[in-house]
Design a protein around this motif. Structure first.
Motif, short mmCIF file in Angstrom:
data_model
loop_
_atom_site.label_atom_id
_atom_site.label_comp_id
_atom_site.label_asym_id
_atom_site.label_seq_id
_atom_site.Cartn_x
_atom_site.Cartn_y
_atom_site.Cartn_z
N ASP A 104 -33.98 24.01 -26.28
CA ASP A 104 -33.99 25.36 -25.74
C ASP A 104 -32.82 26.10 -26.39
OD1 ASP A 104 -33.91 26.85 -22.38
OD2 ASP A 104 -34.06 27.73 -24.37
N GLY A 105 -33.12 26.82 -27.45
CA GLY A 105 -32.08 27.54 -28.16
C GLY A 105 -31.07 26.58 -28.78
N ARG A 106 -29.80 26.74 -28.42
CA ARG A 106 -28.74 25.88 -28.97
C ARG A 106 -28.61 24.55 -28.22
NH1 ARG A 106 -23.96 27.42 -28.16
NH2 ARG A 106 -24.31 29.03 -26.58
N PHE A 107 -29.39 24.37 -27.19
CA PHE A 107 -29.29 23.18 -26.34
C PHE A 107 -30.48 22.25 -26.59
CE2 PHE A 107 -25.78 24.74 -23.84
CZ PHE A 107 -25.90 26.11 -23.92
N THR A 108 -30.17 20.95 -26.83
CA THR A 108 -31.21 19.97 -27.07
C THR A 108 -30.88 18.69 -26.33
OG1 THR A 108 -31.63 20.84 -29.30
CG2 THR A 108 -32.48 18.64 -28.81
N ILE A 109 -31.88 18.15 -25.63
CA ILE A 109 -31.74 16.84 -24.99
C ILE A 109 -32.44 15.82 -25.87
CG2 ILE A 109 -32.25 15.42 -22.99
CD1 ILE A 109 -32.45 17.95 -21.31
N PHE A 110 -31.74 14.72 -26.15
CA PHE A 110 -32.33 13.57 -26.82
C PHE A 110 -32.40 12.42 -25.81
CE2 PHE A 110 -32.54 15.09 -31.13
CZ PHE A 110 -31.55 16.05 -31.19
N PHE A 111 -33.55 11.74 -25.77
CA PHE A 111 -33.79 10.77 -24.73
C PHE A 111 -34.19 9.42 -25.34
CE2 PHE A 111 -34.52 8.84 -20.97
CZ PHE A 111 -35.63 9.14 -20.21
N ASN A 112 -33.41 8.38 -25.05
CA ASN A 112 -33.72 7.03 -25.48
C ASN A 112 -34.12 6.23 -24.25
OD1 ASN A 112 -33.58 4.25 -26.14
ND2 ASN A 112 -32.18 4.69 -27.84
N LYS A 113 -35.41 6.14 -24.00
CA LYS A 113 -35.89 5.51 -22.77
C LYS A 113 -35.57 4.03 -22.74
CE LYS A 113 -39.63 8.71 -23.26
NZ LYS A 113 -41.01 8.90 -23.65
N ARG A 114 -35.67 3.37 -23.87
CA ARG A 114 -35.45 1.92 -23.91
C ARG A 114 -34.04 1.60 -23.46
NH1 ARG A 114 -33.35 -1.48 -27.54
NH2 ARG A 114 -33.08 0.22 -29.04
N GLU A 115 -33.07 2.41 -23.91
CA GLU A 115 -31.67 2.15 -23.55
C GLU A 115 -31.25 2.91 -22.31
OE1 GLU A 115 -28.97 2.68 -26.78
OE2 GLU A 115 -30.11 1.40 -28.14
N LYS A 116 -32.13 3.72 -21.73
CA LYS A 116 -31.82 4.53 -20.54
C LYS A 116 -30.61 5.42 -20.81
CE LYS A 116 -33.62 1.03 -17.35
NZ LYS A 116 -33.26 0.08 -16.28
N LYS A 117 -30.69 6.12 -21.92
CA LYS A 117 -29.59 7.01 -22.29
C LYS A 117 -30.14 8.36 -22.71
CE LYS A 117 -26.35 3.47 -23.90
NZ LYS A 117 -25.58 2.94 -25.05
N LEU A 118 -29.38 9.39 -22.37
CA LEU A 118 -29.71 10.75 -22.80
C LEU A 118 -28.45 11.36 -23.40
CD1 LEU A 118 -30.79 10.43 -19.57
CD2 LEU A 118 -32.04 12.44 -20.26
N LEU A 152 -29.80 24.14 -16.48
CA LEU A 152 -29.67 24.55 -17.88
C LEU A 152 -30.91 24.16 -18.68
CD1 LEU A 152 -27.93 25.57 -20.28
CD2 LEU A 152 -27.01 23.25 -20.44
N ILE A 153 -31.28 22.90 -18.61
CA ILE A 153 -32.41 22.37 -19.38
C ILE A 153 -32.79 21.03 -18.75
CG2 ILE A 153 -30.87 21.21 -21.03
CD1 ILE A 153 -32.90 21.83 -23.25
N ALA A 154 -34.05 20.63 -18.91
CA ALA A 154 -34.49 19.38 -18.30
C ALA A 154 -35.51 18.68 -19.19
CB ALA A 154 -35.10 19.65 -16.92
N ILE A 155 -35.65 17.37 -19.00
CA ILE A 155 -36.61 16.57 -19.75
C ILE A 155 -37.25 15.56 -18.81
CG2 ILE A 155 -34.99 14.74 -20.46
CD1 ILE A 155 -36.33 14.89 -23.26
N SER A 156 -38.49 15.21 -19.10
CA SER A 156 -39.16 14.20 -18.30
C SER A 156 -39.40 12.96 -19.16
CB SER A 156 -40.48 14.73 -17.75
OG SER A 156 -41.37 14.99 -18.82
N LEU A 157 -39.91 11.93 -18.50
CA LEU A 157 -40.07 10.64 -19.15
C LEU A 157 -41.07 10.67 -20.30
CD1 LEU A 157 -38.63 8.00 -18.43
CD2 LEU A 157 -40.67 7.30 -17.19
N VAL A 158 -41.95 11.64 -20.30
CA VAL A 158 -43.01 11.68 -21.33
C VAL A 158 -42.50 12.22 -22.67
CG1 VAL A 158 -44.82 11.91 -19.61
CG2 VAL A 158 -43.80 13.95 -20.60
N SER A 159 -41.28 12.76 -22.69
CA SER A 159 -40.75 13.37 -23.91
C SER A 159 -39.54 12.62 -24.42
CB SER A 159 -40.33 14.83 -23.64
OG SER A 159 -41.40 15.58 -23.14
N ASN A 160 -39.31 12.71 -25.74
CA ASN A 160 -38.11 12.14 -26.35
C ASN A 160 -37.07 13.20 -26.66
OD1 ASN A 160 -39.08 9.45 -26.45
ND2 ASN A 160 -40.32 10.01 -28.23
#
Lengths: 110, 113
Positions: free
Chosen positions: B59-73, B47-55
């Motif tokens: 993609d359209g109606r879909f958004t990933i939010f990434f909190n690296k410090r807490e290891k949570k998406l 569906l959608i993907a994120i790498s470590l370099v992004s927060n």
């Protein structure tokens, strides 16, 4: 469009019997994978391969063998099937961080 | 040992609402996090993907939010539609493992009219 074909789509086996699940891909992907899907466990990796002649153990390999005789074909073998191996099995091929899954094989071991 | 955990196990929302699906991981070597969607009776598909370099990845109606410090998406689905009803899997891999993905147990989403 990636094409991964699994056979059979459904299989009923007896405990202690041998089961072979087949997978064919026409995308020329080097990497292929076998996962099983169970409620509450998501998808768990059984075996994978980096190319013809290679097989590697995944996270839950016990009770399973794999064979990669060619770039296109990757088989999963249950030498002595047990009821705990009742599951849905997915084959996938991979390219550029994306997995392309087959339609799945529903296996029941009675 | 579940290296990738998802919550909730199942979720029901009304059409038009924003859906939030959560994912956490333990292995600090993970650096690529795809979400796969599986419709009933079908196979999973990216569906959608994120790498470590992004927060954030949208993609359209879909958004990933990434909190690296807490290891949570989290995966946000805005304006949820009945056609979004499916099982959503969070997964993770490391650069050294190539496409060898570890999947979470999935979240079953139902969107009602």
């Amino acid at each position: 469009e990636a094409a991964v074909t699994q056979s059979p789509r459904n299989k009923v086996a007896v405990t202690g019997g041998k089961v072979t699940l087949s997978c064919n891909q026409t995308n020329n992907h080097n990497n292929m994978y076998w996962y099983r899907q169970d409620t509450g466990h998501g998808l768990r990796l059984i075996h994978y391969s980096y190319g013809a002649g290679s097989t590697e153990k995944g996270d839950i390999p016990d009770g399973y063998k794999a064979s990669r005789p060619s770039q296109e074909n990757f088989s999963l073998i249950l030498e002595l099937a047990t009821p705990s191996q009742t599951s849905v099995y997915f084959c996938a091929s991979g390219q550029k961080n994306t997995l392309y899954f087959g339609a799945g094989t529903r296996l029941s071991v009675l | 040992q579940q290296q990738v955990r998802q919550s909730p196990q199942s979720l029901t929302v009304w059409e038009g609402e924003t859906t939030i699906l959560n994912c956490s991981y333990e292995d600090s070597t993970f650096d690529y996090f795809p979400w796969y969607r599986q419709f009933p009776g079908k196979s999973p598909a990216l569906l959608i993907a994120i790498s470590l370099v992004s927060n954030k990845k949208e993609d359209g109606r879909f958004t990933i939010f990434f909190n690296k410090r807490e290891k949570k998406l989290s995966l946000h689905i805005t304006d949820s539609q009945p056609g979004d009803s499916a099982t959503y899997f969070c997964a993770a891999s490391t650069a050294s493992s190539g496409q060898k993905l570890v999947f979470g147990q999935g979240t079953i989403l139902k969107v009602y009219l």
